[in-house]
Design an enzyme around this catalytic site. Structure first.
Site, PDB file in Angstrom:
ATOM      1  N   GLU A   1      33.781  36.326  60.509  1.00 23.42           N
ATOM      2  CA  GLU A   1      35.131  36.877  60.557  1.00 23.42           C
ATOM      3  C   GLU A   1      35.216  37.924  61.634  1.00 23.42           C
ATOM      4  OE1 GLU A   1      34.769  38.424  56.904  1.00 23.42           O
ATOM      5  OE2 GLU A   1      35.034  36.497  55.909  1.00 23.42           O
TER       6      GLU A   1
ATOM      7  N   HIS B   1      29.565  39.554  48.687  1.00 23.11           N
ATOM      8  CA  HIS B   1      29.816  38.244  48.076  1.00 23.11           C
ATOM      9  C   HIS B   1      28.700  37.795  47.137  1.00 23.11           C
ATOM     10  CE1 HIS B   1      32.346  37.115  51.944  1.00 23.11           C
ATOM     11  NE2 HIS B   1      32.929  38.026  51.189  1.00 23.11           N
TER      12      HIS B   1
ATOM     13  N   ASN C   1      34.379  32.850  52.659  1.00 22.41           N
ATOM     14  CA  ASN C   1      34.618  33.886  51.638  1.00 22.41           C
ATOM     15  C   ASN C   1      34.875  33.209  50.293  1.00 22.41           C
ATOM     16  OD1 ASN C   1      35.895  34.155  54.346  1.00 22.41           O
ATOM     17  ND2 ASN C   1      35.695  36.293  53.837  1.00 22.41           N
TER      18      ASN C   1
HETATM   19  P1  FAE Z   1      34.931  40.183  39.955  1.00 26.58           P
HETATM   20  O1  FAE Z   1      36.169  40.020  40.736  1.00 26.58           O
HETATM   21  O2  FAE Z   1      33.844  41.033  40.509  1.00 26.58           O
HETATM   22  O3  FAE Z   1      35.359  40.750  38.529  1.00 26.58           O
HETATM   23  C1  FAE Z   1      34.446  41.145  37.552  1.00 26.58           C
HETATM   24  C2  FAE Z   1      35.042  42.280  36.737  1.00 26.58           C
HETATM   25  O4  FAE Z   1      34.245  42.504  35.573  1.00 26.58           O
HETATM   26  C3  FAE Z   1      35.097  43.612  37.478  1.00 26.58           C
HETATM   27  O5  FAE Z   1      36.400  44.134  37.400  1.00 26.58           O
HETATM   28  C4  FAE Z   1      34.078  44.474  36.752  1.00 26.58           C
HETATM   29  O6  FAE Z   1      34.406  45.851  36.754  1.00 26.58           O
HETATM   30  C5  FAE Z   1      34.100  43.888  35.351  1.00 26.58           C
HETATM   31  N1  FAE Z   1      32.851  44.086  34.603  1.00 26.58           N
HETATM   32  C6  FAE Z   1      31.596  43.952  35.049  1.00 26.58           C
HETATM   33  N2  FAE Z   1      30.682  44.176  34.052  1.00 26.58           N
HETATM   34  C7  FAE Z   1      31.441  44.426  32.934  1.00 26.58           C
HETATM   35  C8  FAE Z   1      31.093  44.721  31.584  1.00 26.58           C
HETATM   36  N3  FAE Z   1      29.819  44.756  31.171  1.00 26.58           N
HETATM   37  N4  FAE Z   1      32.096  44.969  30.717  1.00 26.58           N
HETATM   38  C9  FAE Z   1      33.385  44.938  31.125  1.00 26.58           C
HETATM   39  N5  FAE Z   1      33.761  44.660  32.389  1.00 26.58           N
HETATM   40  C10 FAE Z   1      32.803  44.393  33.286  1.00 26.58           C
HETATM   41  O7  FAE Z   1      34.274  38.782  39.607  1.00 26.58           O
HETATM   42  N6  FAE Z   1      36.087  37.467  48.875  1.00 26.58           N
HETATM   43  C11 FAE Z   1      36.930  36.678  49.572  1.00 26.58           C
HETATM   44  O8  FAE Z   1      37.072  35.496  49.233  1.00 26.58           O
HETATM   45  N7  FAE Z   1      37.638  37.167  50.640  1.00 26.58           N
HETATM   46  C12 FAE Z   1      37.493  38.455  51.066  1.00 26.58           C
HETATM   47  O9  FAE Z   1      38.158  38.884  52.018  1.00 26.58           O
HETATM   48  C13 FAE Z   1      36.580  39.300  50.382  1.00 26.58           C
HETATM   49  N8  FAE Z   1      36.363  40.574  50.782  1.00 26.58           N
HETATM   50  C14 FAE Z   1      35.559  41.384  50.030  1.00 26.58           C
HETATM   51  C15 FAE Z   1      35.429  42.733  50.387  1.00 26.58           C
HETATM   52  C16 FAE Z   1      34.700  43.582  49.566  1.00 26.58           C
HETATM   53  C17 FAE Z   1      34.524  45.023  49.973  1.00 26.58           C
HETATM   54  C18 FAE Z   1      34.123  43.122  48.369  1.00 26.58           C
HETATM   55  C19 FAE Z   1      33.355  44.043  47.457  1.00 26.58           C
HETATM   56  C20 FAE Z   1      34.248  41.790  48.007  1.00 26.58           C
HETATM   57  C21 FAE Z   1      34.963  40.921  48.833  1.00 26.58           C
HETATM   58  N9  FAE Z   1      35.118  39.583  48.489  1.00 26.58           N
HETATM   59  C22 FAE Z   1      35.919  38.767  49.237  1.00 26.58           C
HETATM   60  C23 FAE Z   1      34.432  39.004  47.324  1.00 26.58           C
HETATM   61  C24 FAE Z   1      35.347  38.768  46.127  1.00 26.58           C
HETATM   62  O10 FAE Z   1      36.118  39.915  45.855  1.00 26.58           O
HETATM   63  C25 FAE Z   1      34.467  38.382  44.922  1.00 26.58           C
HETATM   64  O11 FAE Z   1      33.785  37.190  45.251  1.00 26.58           O
HETATM   65  C26 FAE Z   1      35.278  38.155  43.663  1.00 26.58           C
HETATM   66  O12 FAE Z   1      35.983  39.318  43.291  1.00 26.58           O
HETATM   67  C27 FAE Z   1      34.381  37.724  42.516  1.00 26.58           C
HETATM   68  O13 FAE Z   1      35.195  37.303  41.445  1.00 26.58           O
HETATM   69  P2  FAE Z   1      34.645  37.255  39.972  1.00 26.58           P
HETATM   70  O14 FAE Z   1      35.709  36.749  39.091  1.00 26.58           O
HETATM   71  O15 FAE Z   1      33.331  36.544  39.979  1.00 26.58           O
END
Ligand code: FAE
Length: 547
Positions: free
Chosen positions: A403, A488, A526
Site C-alpha cells: 500500500e 493483521h 488487507n
Molecule cells: P477485532 O476487530 O480485533 O475485534 C476483536 C474485539 O474483541 C476487540 O474489540 C477486542 O477489544 C475484543 N476482545 C478481545 N479479547 C476480549 C476478551 N477477552 N473479552 C472481551 N472482548 C475482547 O477482530 N485491515 C484491513 O482490512 N484494512 C486496513 O486498512 C487495516 N488497517 C489496520 C490498521 C491498524 C492500525 C490495525 C491495528 C489493523 C488494521 N487492519 C486493517 C486489520 C483489521 O482491523 C483486523 O484484521 C480486524 O479488525 C480483525 O477483525 P476481528 O473480527 O478478527
C-alpha cells in the site's frame, strides 16, 4: 470514565453534556444516511448482571462478532456482546474537544493500558518520538509478544475503530491459498458482495484523486511504481468519499484530511458502530457490555456454558467479577484474543476436549513497513489524507502487495511510505505458560526476513530506477525496515482444523469461532473484508442448521 486524568480533560464539558449532543448528532446521521457525522453512533451499551442467562454470548465486537450479532438478531435470537474496550460513543472529549486525538499528537486516549506510547513509527529524523502517558483504556493496543508487537483495536467496533479502512477483496486466483476448504464460487458470488455492501465499501473518485493535494503522495507512489513497471491499482475503502471531498473544500470538520487515523477517526470512516453494529442494535435484540473482559468459559452440568467476566474501569482495575450463563458462545475476540482464550481454556482444563489445532497456524499477513527518501522534485505533500487509496501489486512475481501509505506529519518529508503485505510462509503457535499464567506466541523477529526479501522485489527496483535510497530514520537509528509489528494478526483457530468447516469448535456443541482466528495466517491483501465475508458465510449455515 472517572479515571480520565483530570488535567487532560477539557474544561466546561461534562460527560452528560456530550452524550446529549451525541444523541442528536446520531439521529441526524442516521436519518441523513451520512457517515460524516461522527463520533455519534448507535450505542446500546449496558452492563450485564452477575448470574445473567443469555441464549447467545458474543465475545468481542469487531468484524466477526458484529456479523454474528446482526444476523442472529435478524433471525430472532437475542444476543449479548461483551467487549473489553470502551464504548467510545460515551467517552468524554479530550483536551482538544474531540473524542479521538490526531495521529501526530497521541495522548492517554491513544493506547491500551500503557504508560508510554508505542507509535508504529517510533522515530522521526532518527529521534525517538514516544512519550509518557497515563495508563488508560485507550483505543489501540500494541500487544507485545517475545518476537512481535501485535496492534489491535480496543472498543466497541474492534479493529474498525483504528484501522486504515482499506477494504480489499483478494484476487480470486489467490483464494485457494487463503481459505483452501471454502468454495470460491460461494464467496465471490455471495459472501464477498454481501460483506462489501454491508461495510459500505467504495473507491475514490478518480478525477478528484488527480486534483486534490491530499493525495499527492499517492500520485508520486503511482509514478514511481509505473516507471519501474509495476501494476499500480486503486484500493477500495470504507471512508465516506463525499465527506472527504467536503473536508477538502472546508465545509465540514476534517478527519482523514486532519491527521486522524490509528487513534480513531472523529468523522468520515464507516466503522462497525455505524454499519453492522448500528443495524444490529436497531433490531432491539442486541445489547453490549463494554469494559467487560471474558476470562474463562466452561460447560455446566445443566447445559450451556458459564463465562467469567471481569468488569474493568478505564484504568484497568477490576471493579466486578461476574459469572453469566450462555447457551451458545461465539468467540470473536480477534485472532489473538480468541486464540489466547481457547489455548488457556484447553490447558487449564476448562475446555479439555478442544483439539490440538487450537493455538496453531498464526501468521502476521506478512506485514512489513518501509520508507523511501525521494528527490526534492518528488515532494509527497505537507498535507496527506490518512486513508490510503492505492497499492502496488507484485504478488505473483515477488509475493508482495504494497500500500502506498501516508506519512501525515504536517510538513513535507520527501518520503514515500509503504505497508507491504507479503506471502510469508512463517506460522507461529500460541502456548499457555503455566508459570506466568500468560499465553506466549512463538513468533521470531528474524522470520520477517522473508517479508523483507519479498518487499525488496518492489522497492529495490524502484530505488534503482529513481536513484533513491531507503529511509533509515523511521523505525530507529539506521534502521530501514519496520519488522517489529503486525496490524493483521490471523489464525490460531484455523477453519476446518480447530473447528469444522463453518467455525464450530471441535469437542463442544455450541462453541463457535467467527473472527480472524479462523484464517490461516495470510489473505494476500488487507484482511477485514475476508474476515467479514467468511463470517457471513459461516453464520448463515450456523443459523440454518444449529439454531
Ligand atoms: P477485532 O476487530 O480485533 O475485534 C476483536 C474485539 O474483541 C476487540 O474489540 C477486542 O477489544 C475484543 N476482545 C478481545 N479479547 C476480549 C476478551 N477477552 N473479552 C472481551 N472482548 C475482547 O477482530 N485491515 C484491513 O482490512 N484494512 C486496513 O486498512 C487495516 N488497517 C489496520 C490498521 C491498524 C492500525 C490495525 C491495528 C489493523 C488494521 N487492519 C486493517 C486489520 C483489521 O482491523 C483486523 O484484521 C480486524 O479488525 C480483525 O477483525 P476481528 O473480527 O478478527
Amino acid at each position: 470514565m472517572s479515571n480520565t486524568p483530570r488535567e487532560d480533560r477539557p474544561r466546561g464539558l461534562s460527560r452528560r453534556g456530550f452524550v446529549l449532543g451525541a444523541g442528536s448528532l446520531a439521529g441526524a446521521g442516521m436519518l441523513g444516511g451520512a457517515f460524516g457525522t461522527g463520533p455519534a453512533w448507535a450505542a446500546s451499551t449496558s452492563s450485564i448482571g452477575n448470574g445473567a442467562r443469555v441464549p447467545v454470548l458474543v465475545i468481542g465486537t469487531g468484524y466477526g462478532g458484529s456479523v454474528a450479532a446482526l444476523r442472529l438478531a435478524q433471525a430472532g435470537i437475542d444476543v449479548h456482546m461483551v467487549e473489553m474496550g470502551q464504548d467510545w460513543s460515551t467517552v468524554p472529549p479530550g483536551p482538544d474537544g474531540k473524542i479521538h486525538p490526531k495521529v501526530s499528537s497521541p495522548d492517554y486516549r491513544s493506547f491500551w493500558m500503557r504508560t508510554r506510547t508505542k507509535q508504529p513509527l517510533s522515530n522521526f529524523l532518527g529521534f525517538p518520538i514516544d512519550k509518557a502517558v497515563p495508563k488508560y483504556a485507550g483505543i489501540l493496543d500494541a500487544e507485545d509478544f517475545a518476537g512481535i508487537s501485535v496492534y489491535q483495536g480496543r472498543g466497541v467496533g474492534g479493529g474498525s475503530l483504528v484501522n486504515g479502512g482499506m477494504a480489499v477483496t483478494p484476487k480470486r486466483q489467490n483464494f485457494a491459498d487463503i481459505l483452501p476448504s471454502v468454495s470460491a464460487e460461494e464467496m465471490y458470488g455471495t459472501y464477498y458482495p454481501r460483506a462489501n455492501s454491508a461495510l459500505g465499501v467504495s473507491t475514490i473518485d478518480p478525477a478528484w484523486f488527480e486534483r486534490t493535494s491530499y493525495y499527492q503522495y499517492s500520485r508520486v507512489g503511482r509514478k514511481h511504481a509505473e516507471r519501474s513497471g509495476f501494476d499500480w491499482t486503486f484500493v477500495p475503502a470504507v471512508y465516506d468519499w463525499d465527506y472527504m471531498k467536503a473536508e477538502d473544500n472546508g465545509s465540514v470538520p476534517k478527519s482523514a484530511l486532519g491527521q486522524e487515523i490509528l487513534y480513531g477517526n472523529n468523522h468520515g470512516k464507516k466503522t462497525l458502530p455505524k454499519t453492522y453494529l448500528a443495524q444490529a442494535t436497531a433490531t432491539g435484540r442486541v445489547t453490549i457490555s463494554a469494559l467487560h473482559r471474558a476470562t474463562s468459559v466452561r460447560p455446566t452440568a445443566a447445559g450451556g456454558y458459564d463465562v467469567v467476566l471481569e468488569q474493568i474501569n478505564t484504568a484497568g482495575d477490576v471493579v466486578a467479577t461476574k459469572t453469566v450463563n450462555a447457551g451458545k458462545i461465539f468467540f470473536a475476540a480477534g485472532s489473538v484474543g480468541t486464540s489466547k482464550l481457547l489455548v488457556k481454556m484447553k490447558s487449564t482444563g476448562a475446555l479439555p476436549a478442544l483439539n490440538g489445532e487450537v493455538g496453531q497456524g498464526w501468521g502476521d499477513n506478512g506485514n512489513i513497513m518501509v520508507g523511501r527518501a525521494n528527490h526534492m522534485w518528488d515532494a509527497t505533500g505537507d498535507v496527506q489524507s490518512t486513508i490510503p487509496c492505492s497499492g502496488i501489486d507484485n504478488w505473483d512475481a515477488g509475493g508482495a502487495f504494497a500500500e502506498v501509505a501516508p506519512l501525515p506529519a504536517g510538513l513535507e518529508t520527501f518520503a514515500s511510505f509503504y505497508l507491504a503485505i507479503t506471502k510469508s510462509p512463517r506460522r507461529a503457535a500460541f502456548t499457555y505458560n503455566s508459570a506466568s499464567g500468560n499465553v506466549d506466541l512463538s513468533w521470531q523477529t528474524s522470520w520477517k526476513q522473508d517479508s523483507i526479501t519479498m518487499a525488496k522485489t518492489i522497492f529495490d527496483k524502484i530505488n534503482r530506477k529513481e536513484g533513491t535510497i531507503y529511509r533509515t530514520d523511521l523505525f530507529g537509528t539506521n534502521k530501514i525496515w519496520g519488522d517489529h509489528l503486525t496490524y493483521h494478526p490471523l489464525g490460531g483457530a484455523i477453519l476446518n482444523k480447530a473447528t469444522d468447516n463453518y467455525g464450530r469448535l471441535h469437542g463442544y456443541d455450541g462453541l463457535y469461532v467467527i473472527d480472524g482466528a479462523l484464517i490461516p495466517g495470510n489473505t494476500s491483501v488487507n484482511p477485514f473484508v475476508t474476515i467479514t465475508a467468511l463470517a457471513e458465510r459461516n453464520i448463515e449455515r450456523i443459523i440454518a442448521a444449529d439454531l
